[in-house]
Write a protein that holds these residues in place. Structure first.
Motif, PDB file in Angstrom:
ATOM      1  N   UNK A 185      78.840  70.331  21.213  1.00 33.88           N
ATOM      2  CA  UNK A 185      78.338  70.574  19.858  1.00 33.88           C
ATOM      3  C   UNK A 185      78.466  69.374  18.940  1.00 33.88           C
ATOM      4  N   UNK A 186      79.443  68.525  19.249  1.00 36.14           N
ATOM      5  CA  UNK A 186      79.531  67.271  18.499  1.00 36.14           C
ATOM      6  C   UNK A 186      78.286  66.423  18.819  1.00 36.14           C
ATOM      7  N   UNK A 187      77.967  66.345  20.113  1.00 33.74           N
ATOM      8  CA  UNK A 187      76.777  65.572  20.526  1.00 33.74           C
ATOM      9  C   UNK A 187      75.497  66.224  20.009  1.00 33.74           C
ATOM     10  N   UNK A 188      75.453  67.556  20.048  1.00 29.01           N
ATOM     11  CA  UNK A 188      74.271  68.263  19.574  1.00 29.01           C
ATOM     12  C   UNK A 188      74.021  67.961  18.095  1.00 29.01           C
ATOM     13  N   UNK A 189      75.087  68.026  17.309  1.00 28.44           N
ATOM     14  CA  UNK A 189      74.959  67.726  15.878  1.00 28.44           C
ATOM     15  C   UNK A 189      74.471  66.306  15.674  1.00 28.44           C
ATOM     16  N   UNK A 190      75.132  65.365  16.352  1.00 34.08           N
ATOM     17  CA  UNK A 190      74.765  63.954  16.198  1.00 34.08           C
ATOM     18  C   UNK A 190      73.357  63.663  16.705  1.00 34.08           C
ATOM     19  N   UNK A 191      72.961  64.355  17.763  1.00 34.42           N
ATOM     20  CA  UNK A 191      71.624  64.130  18.326  1.00 34.42           C
ATOM     21  C   UNK A 191      70.552  64.376  17.251  1.00 34.42           C
ATOM     22  N   UNK A 192      70.815  65.372  16.391  1.00 31.78           N
ATOM     23  CA  UNK A 192      69.826  65.711  15.366  1.00 31.78           C
ATOM     24  C   UNK A 192      69.739  64.667  14.260  1.00 31.78           C
ATOM     25  N   UNK A 193      70.769  63.853  14.112  1.00 33.72           N
ATOM     26  CA  UNK A 193      70.686  62.810  13.091  1.00 33.72           C
ATOM     27  C   UNK A 193      72.040  62.227  12.770  1.00 33.72           C
ATOM     28  N   UNK A 194      71.987  61.014  12.200  1.00 30.75           N
ATOM     29  CA  UNK A 194      73.229  60.317  11.869  1.00 30.75           C
ATOM     30  C   UNK A 194      73.636  60.673  10.449  1.00 30.75           C
ATOM     31  N   UNK A 195      74.279  61.812  10.283  1.00 31.11           N
ATOM     32  CA  UNK A 195      74.753  62.226   8.952  1.00 31.11           C
ATOM     33  C   UNK A 195      75.839  63.275   9.131  1.00 31.11           C
ATOM     34  N   UNK A 196      76.730  63.347   8.144  1.00 34.08           N
ATOM     35  CA  UNK A 196      77.821  64.318   8.227  1.00 34.08           C
ATOM     36  C   UNK A 196      77.296  65.740   8.247  1.00 34.08           C
ATOM     37  N   UNK A 197      76.160  65.983   7.579  1.00 36.37           N
ATOM     38  CA  UNK A 197      75.635  67.355   7.555  1.00 36.37           C
ATOM     39  C   UNK A 197      75.253  67.809   8.965  1.00 36.37           C
ATOM     40  N   UNK A 198      74.771  66.873   9.797  1.00 33.55           N
ATOM     41  CA  UNK A 198      74.402  67.245  11.170  1.00 33.55           C
ATOM     42  C   UNK A 198      75.656  67.474  12.024  1.00 33.55           C
ATOM     43  N   UNK A 199      76.682  66.650  11.766  1.00 33.76           N
ATOM     44  CA  UNK A 199      77.940  66.857  12.512  1.00 33.76           C
ATOM     45  C   UNK A 199      78.530  68.218  12.123  1.00 33.76           C
ATOM     46  N   UNK A 200      78.446  68.526  10.832  1.00 28.67           N
ATOM     47  CA  UNK A 200      78.927  69.836  10.377  1.00 28.67           C
ATOM     48  C   UNK A 200      78.131  70.956  11.047  1.00 28.67           C
TER      49      UNK A 200
END
Lengths: 543, 76
Positions: free
Chosen positions: A369-384
Motif C-alpha cells: 500500500x505504500x507502493x500503491x500510494x506512491x505509484x499514484x503520485x509523488x505527494x503526501x496525499x497519495x501516501x496517505x
C-alpha cells in the motif's frame, strides 16, 4: 480540421480515445491500413502505428520507450543464457550434487533481475519522485534554519511510464521464474510493450496475456469490429456524458471549498468518485474495445467494484491489473521470503492461526500500500491514500473473528441480502472518503475538507445559486443521474450473471444496430463537448 | 493426504476440502490463510514453496496442492 497534432509531441489530446482526431482520423486510419496490408505485415502495422501514436503524444520522449524495450529484451536473453548454462551444468552432475550446485546459478540470475529492476524502477523513481524527495529535504533543511538548498529537478515524464515500467519488470521476473521463455523476437516484445490502446492508461498486462495474440493477429472480422465499437462507445458514454460533465462541479468544489458547506463537499467527494470511475473504466472499455477490433483479448481492469463487500474485495475489482501486479511482485515475494515464513511459523504457534500470519502479512501489506500510494503520485496525499487502505484492510483482518462472534450472538446471517447491502454501502462510503483525500489539493486540504463535512454539514446548501457557482445546472445533474442509472443497470445484470453483450449479440440485426445508433445519439446529444466545455485529459494518464 | 486436509482444517475450518475445487477463486482461503498454509506445508513436507508457485492453480483444490507438493519434493 486542425492538423497540428501531427507534429511530434503535439498530439497530447490524443491520449484520450474520445477526441475527434483519434476517433475519426487515427483509429480509422489504423483499421484501414491494417485491413489492406497482407496478413504477414499486420503485426508490423500494429507496431508501427503504436510507435507513431506514442511519437504523436510524446515526441522525442519516445526514446524512453525504445530504450526500455531494448533493455528488457537484452535482460531476458541474458537470463536465458544463464538458465541454459545452469541446465547443462546440472545435467552433467550426479543428482545428489545438483542441489548444492544450483544456488550459484540462482544467485547469478537474481543479480541480473536486481540490475534490471534497479534500472527500470530506478529510472521511474528519479523521473517521478526526485522532485518530491528534494522538496521535502529542502523543507527539513529550512526547518533547521539551514541555508543549504538543493535545486528541484524538473523532468519531462514520458506518458505511460508508470504502466510500461511495471510491464517491463513483470517480463523480466517472469523469465527469471521460468514462467515464460525469453523473447527472441525484438519486434514481438516491442509490440507487447507499446500496443497503442494500452500505453497511456494500462491495463498493466503480463507477457503471457497478450504478446502472442498481438503477434499472431487475424484479419478484422465483422463481429470483432461491431463488438469492439460497441464497447468503445459504451466507454465513451461513461467518459463524455458522465465524467466530463461532472468535471466543472468537482473542480469548483475542491478548488473553492471555502465557499461551500459540508453537504456540498460530501457531494463533491461522491461526484469525484463517480467521475474517476467513469473516466478510468470508460477508458478501459475503449482499450478492450479497440483491442477487440484487432482480435486481441485484453484482460479486464474493472469488475463492478461498487458491488464489493469489503475494501479488500474492492481492490480486487478496481484497477485489477495494478493490484495483481503488487500481489505477484511485492506481496507474495515478501511473505514467501525465508524470514517471513519463519516469522509466520513461530507466530502461529504463539498467537494462533488467525493472528499468526497477520504479522508477516501486515508487513507485506504495508509495502504494497505504500507502493500503491506512491505509484499514484509523488505527494503526501497519495501516501496517505495508500496508508488509509492499508489500515482499513488490516483492521478488517484483525476484527474478523470478533465480527463472526457478534454475528453469531446477534443471529445475523452474513449471506442475507440486508447484510450484504449494508456491507456494500459501508465499503462505498469508505472508498468515497479515500477518494476525497486522493483528489484534495494536498494532505492538509484533505483533512480540512473532511472536517468541514461534519462541522458545516447542511442539506439545504444545494440550490440554483449554488449550482451556478459549481458550473453546472439541473439538466447536467439529470443527464449524469440518468447515465449513472444506465451503467448501474448494466452492471447489476452482469453482476447477476446476465451477460448483457452476449445477449444483445443474439438479438436480430435491426435491434443490435438500433442499440448502437441509440448509443451514438445519446453521446452526441448528452456528451459534454463543444462550447462551454474544456476537454478533460484522461485522469489516470497523469499517474 | 488426510494430513493435508487436517492442516487445512486447522487453518480454516468449515470448508469441504475433499470436494472444493475453487478454494482461492471462490474466496474460501484468504491471502493470510495461504501465508499460514505455506509455512505449515514447508514444515510438514520439507519443501520450499517459492513465490512463483503461489498462484490460484496450485491452491484451488487439495489435489492441486498435492501435485505441487510432489513436484517440489522431486525438485532438485
Amino acid at each position: 480540421m486542425d492538423l497540428s497534432f501531427l507534429l511530434a509531441g503535439c498530439g497530447q489530446t490524443m491520449t484520450s480515445f474520445f477526441v475527434p482526431t483519434f476517433l475519426f482520423l487515427f483509429l480509422p486510419g489504423c483499421i484501414l491500413l491494417y485491413s489492406i496490408v497482407p496478413q504477414k505485415a499486420k503485426k508490423y502495422v500494429l507496431l508501427i502505428v503504436s510507435y507513431v501514436f506514442y511519437w504523436l503524444v510524446s515526441g522525442p520522449l519516445i526514446l524512453y520507450l525504445l530504450l526500455s524495450t531494448v533493455s528488457v529484451f537484452g535482460f531476458g536473453l541474458w537470463l536465458e543464457k544463464i538458465q541454459n548454462r545452469m541446465k547443462t551444468a546440472l545435467k552433467a552432475l550426479p543428482k545428489e550434487e545438483r542441489k548444492a550446485a544450483k544456488p550459484a546459478y540462482i544467485h547469478e540470475q537474481r543479480c541480473v533481475v536486481a540490475l534490471a529492476v534497479i534500472i527500470h524502477i530506478g529510472f521511474l523513481l528519479v523521473i517521478k519522485y526526485s522532485g518530491f524527495l528534494i522538496g521535502n529535504l529542502n523543507g527539513i533543511l529550512s526547518a533547521f534554519d539551514s541555508p543549504v538548498r538543493f535545486g528541484v529537478p524538473q523532468y519531462l515524464m514520458p506518458i505511460g511510464i508508470s504502466f510500461f515500467s511495471l510491464q517491463a519488470v513483470s517480463y523480466i521476473v517472469d523469465v527469471y521464474h521460468g514462467l515464460i521463455p525469453a523473447d527472441h523476437k525484438f519486434f514481438r516484445l516491442a509490440l507487447f510493450m507499446s500496443f497503442f490502446p494500452q500505453i497511456v492508461e494500462g491495463p498493466i498486462v503480463r507477457y503471457h496475456q497478450t504478446a502472442e495474440s498481438l503477434w499472431n493477429v487475424k484479419p478484422i472480422q465483422y463481429r470483432n469490429l461491431t463488438m469492439g465499437l460497441q464497447r468503445l462507445l459504451y466507454g465513451m458514454m461513461k467518459k463524455v456524458v458522465v465524467a466530463d460533465r461532472l468535471n466543472p462541479l468537482v473542480e469548483n468544489i475542491f478548488d473553492k471549498a471555502n465557499q461551500f458547506d459540508g453537504g456540498i463537499i460530501a457531494l463533491g467527494a461522491v461526484c469525484y468518485t463517480i467521475q474517476l470511475y467513469m473516466d478510468f473504466s470508460g477508458a478501459m472499455d475503449a482499450v478492450v474495445g479497440i483491442a477487440e477490433i484487432f482480435g486481441v483479448t485484453m484482460p479486464e481492469n474493472f469488475e463492478r467494484p461498487f458491488f464489493s463487500r469489503t475494501i479488500s474485495e474492492f481492490w480486487k475489482r478496481w484497477h485489477i491489473s495494478l493490484g495483481a501486479w503488487f500481489k505477484d511482485y511485492i506481496f507474495y515475494p515478501i511473505t514467501a521470503s525465508k524470514r517471513m515464513k519463519n516469522l509466520t511459523s513461530s507466530a502461529r504457534k504463539k498467537i494462533g492461526n488467525h493472528f499468526g500470519p497477520l504479522l508477516a502479512g501486515s508487513i507485506a501489506l504495508f509495502c504494497v500500500w505504500f507502493c500503491n500510494g506512491l505509484w499514484h503520485g509523488a505527494a503526501w496525499s497519495f501516501i496517505f491514500f495508500g496508508m488509509y487502505h492499508f489500515v482499513l484492510i488490516l483492521l478488517g483482518n484483525v476484527i474478523s473473528p470478533a465480527v463472526k462472534k457478534v454475528n453469531t450472538a446477534l443471529h445475523l446471517r452474513p449471506e442475507s441480502r440486508g447484510y450484504r447491502y449494508m456491507q456494500m454501502i459501508r465499503t462505498t462510503l469508505l472508498v468515497v472518503i479515500g477518494e476525497l483525500f486522493f483528489r484534495a489539493n494536498g494532505l492538509s486540504s484533505g483533512f480540512r475538507l473532511f472536517g468541514r463535512i461534519f462541522t458545516t454539514f447542511s442539506v439545504t446548501g444545494l440550490n440554483s445559486e449554488t449550482l451556478t457557482k459549481l458550473g453546472v445546472d439541473a439538466q447536467d445533474l439529470l443527464i449524469v443521474g440518468l447515465t449513472v442509472l444506465i451503467v448501474f443497470a448494466v452492471s447489476l445484470m452482469n453482476e447477476k450473471g446476465i451477460r448483457v453483450r452476449e445477449r444483445l449479440e443474439k438479438r436480430p440485426l435491426v435491434q443490435r444496430w438500433v442499440v448502437l445508433y441509440a448509443l451514438i445519439l445519446y453521446i452526441v446529444i448528452f456528451g459534454a463537448y463543444g462550447f462551454g466545455y474544456i476537454p478533460v485529459d484522461p485522469m489516470y494518464a497523469q499517474f | 493426504m488426510d494430513r493435508l486436509i487436517e492442516i487445512l482444517e486447522d487453518i480454516q475450518p468449515d470448508v469441504d476440502y475433499a470436494n472444493c475445487t475453487n478454494l482461492i477463486d471462490g474466496h474460501f482461503l484468504s491471502s493470510l490463510d495461504i501465508i499460514s498454509l505455506i509455512a505449515e506445508l514447508e514444515e510438514e513436507y520439507d519443501i520450499t514453496v517459492p513465490a512463483v508457485e503461489i498462484v490460484p492453480a496450485n491452491f484451488n483444490s487439495v489435489d492441486a496442492m498435492r501435485k505441487m507438493i510432489e513436484r517440489l519434493q522431486e525438485d532438485f
